[in-house]
Design a protein around this motif. Structure first.
Motif, PDB file in Angstrom:
ATOM      1  N   GLY A  74     -16.145  17.084 -15.468  1.00  0.00           N
ATOM      2  CA  GLY A  74     -16.336  18.002 -14.358  1.00  0.00           C
ATOM      3  C   GLY A  74     -17.677  18.688 -14.462  1.00  0.00           C
ATOM      4  N   SER A  78     -18.432  21.057  -9.100  1.00  0.00           N
ATOM      5  CA  SER A  78     -17.195  20.390  -8.660  1.00  0.00           C
ATOM      6  C   SER A  78     -15.972  21.262  -8.914  1.00  0.00           C
ATOM      7  CB  SER A  78     -17.041  19.043  -9.372  1.00  0.00           C
ATOM      8  OG  SER A  78     -16.780  19.206 -10.762  1.00  0.00           O
ATOM      9  N   GLU A  79     -15.942  21.940 -10.052  1.00  0.00           N
ATOM     10  CA  GLU A  79     -14.739  22.702 -10.399  1.00  0.00           C
ATOM     11  C   GLU A  79     -14.653  24.019  -9.631  1.00  0.00           C
ATOM     12  OE1 GLU A  79     -12.600  20.712 -12.109  1.00  0.00           O
ATOM     13  OE2 GLU A  79     -14.379  19.469 -11.740  1.00  0.00           O
ATOM     14  N   ARG A  81     -15.874  24.434  -6.660  1.00  0.00           N
ATOM     15  CA  ARG A  81     -15.505  24.019  -5.296  1.00  0.00           C
ATOM     16  C   ARG A  81     -14.009  23.738  -5.218  1.00  0.00           C
ATOM     17  NH1 ARG A  81     -16.661  18.356  -2.378  1.00  0.00           N
ATOM     18  NH2 ARG A  81     -15.861  18.883  -0.307  1.00  0.00           N
ATOM     19  N   ILE A 392     -10.713  17.413  -5.194  1.00  0.00           N
ATOM     20  CA  ILE A 392     -12.091  17.884  -5.272  1.00  0.00           C
ATOM     21  C   ILE A 392     -12.561  17.944  -6.722  1.00  0.00           C
ATOM     22  CG2 ILE A 392     -13.628  19.813  -4.757  1.00  0.00           C
ATOM     23  CD1 ILE A 392     -11.820  20.500  -2.396  1.00  0.00           C
ATOM     24  N   SER A 393     -11.668  18.397  -7.612  1.00  0.00           N
ATOM     25  CA  SER A 393     -12.007  18.420  -9.029  1.00  0.00           C
ATOM     26  C   SER A 393     -12.260  17.002  -9.520  1.00  0.00           C
ATOM     27  CB  SER A 393     -10.863  19.049  -9.825  1.00  0.00           C
ATOM     28  OG  SER A 393     -11.040  18.854 -11.214  1.00  0.00           O
ATOM     29  N   LYS A 394     -13.155  16.880 -10.499  1.00  0.00           N
ATOM     30  CA  LYS A 394     -13.361  15.577 -11.127  1.00  0.00           C
ATOM     31  C   LYS A 394     -12.173  15.171 -11.983  1.00  0.00           C
ATOM     32  CE  LYS A 394     -18.415  15.208 -11.396  1.00  0.00           C
ATOM     33  NZ  LYS A 394     -19.553  14.972 -12.313  1.00  0.00           N
TER      34      LYS A 394
END
Length: 420
Positions: A74, A78-79, A81, A392-394
């Motif tokens: 992540g 990204s996190e 968001r 949305i998270s990786k």
């Protein structure tokens, strides 16, 4: 003055004795009026809040943002968001990054990346010991001067009681808040789930409740001796709730939180060796889950995400060898709303545990729904189906991918700026 108005939402903020349907007017990043139109100025933006609930923004006391150092899992962008998807406006980032957050330079790097992303505000937790090795004290004062609201050793062990005492004494001298996890590694090392009937049946090494309660007892006794400002991160069992209640009765100023997963799931979720439920602290018994829920409903515990994103490969190993952790930001709100819908969690307790208590813990002021306060708030659509097909998270290690859940954030404001 130009206003943004949210019309007809249910405004819910127990700290300000607010539970009513009303319009709310925002300008210059602050709440200008509630329930009445300001005498001057014009409406620039209008948001339809009818049928929705407006609550103070969620504040997370424990999240792993992966960056710097673990970008395959992540990034700050990204996190944060992903966190907005569940209504988080402020996130305390744990210091187990690479390099460890034990210098002002790393703190500044995280803050800059969060500002560039423009989503939730990130509050880095500084490392209590150098490199999180648990032996030498980090430069606590410089970390707080750099913007850390508290110091933590994440779940890394502190060498012994003498070092722990020194950490507390230093923190108490400079009035620094300490976030500590209760884990006696001599008892928990090698374990991968709650020590109970499920672990025995599945042939997995267990982690006993005493590995937490013995460590917690030691921490509380040293806190009483040193007078440190103390927060216990992610308790997991009923006995820990009792120990905290007794400590408060004895005059020890201590707060604590519980990870949402420990309110939703029990060790029985591990049946089938599902590595998505390999977490630390471990999921425990139904008795423990009910005691933790009662403590949240009584206003004794905050709720944290314990968000830890992982790439797919990290969870593909056999249960005991898979990396522990759940990716929670995409599903935190729907899982919490599931507890509310089931009658296990009160709305007022949810807001208190995810906003008011965390704000007090880290010293955030003027963040509720009151005139003159900065507007950090989430507008929730509790009837909307939660779409977890697109994360949305990786981290794709979410525990509820196959569940049918409801709840979404219709709009999110951070310090007056709309980010969603």
């Amino acid at each position: 003055m130009r206003y943004c108005v949210i019309e007809g939402a249910r405004l819910l903020d127990p700290a300000n004795q607010l539970d009513t349907v009303a319009d709310i007017y925002i300008a210059n990043g602050k709440i200008q009026a509630i329930g009445h139109k300001p005498s001057a100025g014009e409406i620039e933006t209008s948001i339809d809040g009818r049928g929705k609930i407006l609550i103070p923004g969620l504040i997370d006391l424990a999240a792993h943002l992966a960056e710097p150092g673990f970008t395959q899992k992540g990034s700050v962008a990204s996190e944060t968001r992903a966190a907005t998807r569940s209504g988080f406006t402020h996130i305390c980032a744990l210091p187990d990054t690479k390099p460890v957050t034990d210098s002002p330079a790393v703190v500044q790097l995280i803050q800059e990346k969060a500002a560039q992303a423009g989503y939730a505000e990130v509050l880095p937790l500084g490392a209590a010991t150098q490199g999180l090795a648990g032996e030498q004290l980090a430069n606590m004062f410089s970390l707080t001067e750099a913007g850390c609201p508290a110091l933590s050793n994440a779940r890394q062990p502190i060498k012994d009681s003498y070092v722990l005492q020194r950490v507390m004494e230093y923190a108490a001298t400079y009035d620094i808040r300490l976030f500590l996890s209760a884990d006696e590694t001599a008892l928990s090392d090698g374990g991968c789930m709650h020590a109970g009937a499920t672990a025995t049946r599945m042939g997995l090494a267990g982690i006993s409740e005493t590995s937490e309660t013995i460590a917690l007892s030691r921490i509380l006794l040293l806190a009483e001796q040193t007078g440190v400002r103390l927060h216990i991160s992610q308790i997991s069992c009923a006995r820990s709730v009792t120990l905290l209640q007794q400590a408060r009765d004895n005059g020890i100023q201590v707060s604590a939180d519980v990870a949402l997963a420990n309110l939703v799931y029990t060790d029985e979720a591990v049946n089938g060796y599902n590595s998505q439920f390999h977490v630390l602290p471990p999921l425990r018994s139904e008795t423990d889950r009910q005691a933790l829920l009662a403590a949240v409903n009584n206003g004794e515990l905050a709720i944290s995400s314990n968000h830890r994103p992982h790439e797919i490969a990290a969870k593909k190993a056999p249960f005991a060898d898979a990396e522990p952790g759940m990716s929670m930001f995409d599903c935190f709100l729907p899982l919490a709303l599931k507890l509310i819908a089931n009658g296990e969690l009160q709305w007022s307790a949810f807001v208190n545990a995810t906003s008011q208590i965390p704000a007090r813990v880290i010293g955030l002021e003027h963040c509720g729904l009151a005139e003159g306060h900065y507007f950090s708030a989430a507008l929730l659509d509790t009837e909307c189906a939660a779409d977890l097909s697109q994360l949305i998270s990786k981290g794709h290690n979410i525990p509820c991918a196959s569940e049918s859940l409801t709840g979404a954030v219709a709009a999110l404001f951070v310090n007056g700026a709309q980010v969603l």
